[in-house]
Design a protein around this motif. Sequence first.
Motif, PDB file in Angstrom:
ATOM      1  N   VAL A   8       0.860  -1.172   0.000  1.00 34.71           N
ATOM      2  CA  VAL A   8       0.000   0.000   0.000  1.00 34.71           C
ATOM      3  C   VAL A   8       0.902   1.229   0.000  1.00 34.71           C
ATOM      4  CG1 VAL A   8      -1.781   1.315   1.204  1.00 34.71           C
ATOM      5  CG2 VAL A   8      -1.872  -1.184   1.190  1.00 34.71           C
ATOM      6  N   THR A  10       1.325   5.534  -0.434  1.00 30.84           N
ATOM      7  CA  THR A  10       0.627   6.812  -0.279  1.00 30.84           C
ATOM      8  C   THR A  10       0.631   7.502  -1.639  1.00 30.84           C
ATOM      9  OG1 THR A  10       1.325   7.009   2.019  1.00 30.84           O
ATOM     10  CG2 THR A  10       0.580   9.013   0.925  1.00 30.84           C
ATOM     11  N   ALA A  15      -4.486   6.327  -0.364  1.00 31.22           N
ATOM     12  CA  ALA A  15      -3.794   5.046  -0.414  1.00 31.22           C
ATOM     13  C   ALA A  15      -4.008   4.348  -1.755  1.00 31.22           C
ATOM     14  CB  ALA A  15      -4.288   4.147   0.715  1.00 31.22           C
ATOM     15  N   ARG A  17      -3.380   0.635  -3.543  1.00 28.62           N
ATOM     16  CA  ARG A  17      -3.023  -0.769  -3.357  1.00 28.62           C
ATOM     17  C   ARG A  17      -2.291  -1.278  -4.587  1.00 28.62           C
ATOM     18  NH1 ARG A  17      -7.300  -5.659  -2.457  1.00 28.62           N
ATOM     19  NH2 ARG A  17      -7.544  -5.376  -4.697  1.00 28.62           N
ATOM     20  N   SER A  68      -8.057   0.534  -3.757  1.00 26.61           N
ATOM     21  CA  SER A  68      -7.459   1.837  -3.466  1.00 26.61           C
ATOM     22  C   SER A  68      -8.496   2.832  -2.968  1.00 26.61           C
ATOM     23  CB  SER A  68      -6.746   2.388  -4.705  1.00 26.61           C
ATOM     24  OG  SER A  68      -5.613   1.594  -5.020  1.00 26.61           O
ATOM     25  N   ASP A  84       1.065   8.355  -9.558  1.00 26.56           N
ATOM     26  CA  ASP A  84       0.938   7.147  -8.738  1.00 26.56           C
ATOM     27  C   ASP A  84       1.616   5.950  -9.409  1.00 26.56           C
ATOM     28  OD1 ASP A  84      -0.517   8.593  -6.877  1.00 26.56           O
ATOM     29  OD2 ASP A  84      -2.469   7.840  -7.554  1.00 26.56           O
TER      30      ASP A  84
END
Length: 274
Positions: A8, A10, A15, A17, A68, A84
């Motif tokens: 996980v 940040t 969050a 996944r 997520s 991300d």
Amino acid sequence: MSDTREHVLTGSRGAVRVRVWPRPRPRFLALLVHGYGEHAGRYEEVAGVLGGLGAAVYAPDHRGHGGSAGERAVIEDFEDVVADVHAVADLARAAHPGLPLVLLGHSMGGLIAARYAQRYGAELTALVLSGPVIGAWELPGRLLALDEIPDTPISPAALSRDPAVGAAYRADPLVWHGPMKRPTLEAFARTLRTVAEGGDVGRLPVLWLHGDDDRLVPLDGSRVGVERLTGGPDGGGELTERIYPGARHEVFLETDRAQVFADVTAFLRRVLPR
């Protein structure tokens, strides 16, 4: 490939996944970027093919998707999602420094992957796009012109000729089965323009996979974006194209996916360092 792990991270807005299919002493890293309304867990078979070639495979659930954080099926800015995905690439490289990195994006994930390649192409060894949402995709503009977005979820029959694929999709609790949401449609429209204006990816090897009966992301509209991204027919780009007769949107889950996987395997064997 049943041996999976989870991390996980940040992310830009909460969050994220990350599913990992590890491999002892991998020879390259593969980053899977899933499509709209789904999640990384649907890519088990793809991960198995990549693992068979020697990859450690990493796949995030995007914001608002799968495990997520975020409102379901809402992405307000795809640049955040690209950031991300880049964080996931950093995670993979920290575990396995110095290895080649392959990015594979399907549908909406193709849009994310294309933008990633524009921003971070120097970090990639190859790019694989499956039914990518780039080029002339009319759906966002058509829906945004309406006062109210209709409650018409994706038809499972549009995904594959294999009825088992549609049944599994319909029963999957991590798949979004509701209508598209206005913020996500607005983000699609903006990012389609951004990718169109963002330039090509130079000599980065690109494999484009598409079903010629894809009714969700029509072939001809996607071709506009793929050719622009790779510099056009005479632009010197490294484009390999594979179009599958009769195949629908999810070529990795189609009835002829053995041929799709063979094409991916042949491409990666050709472009990865020996």
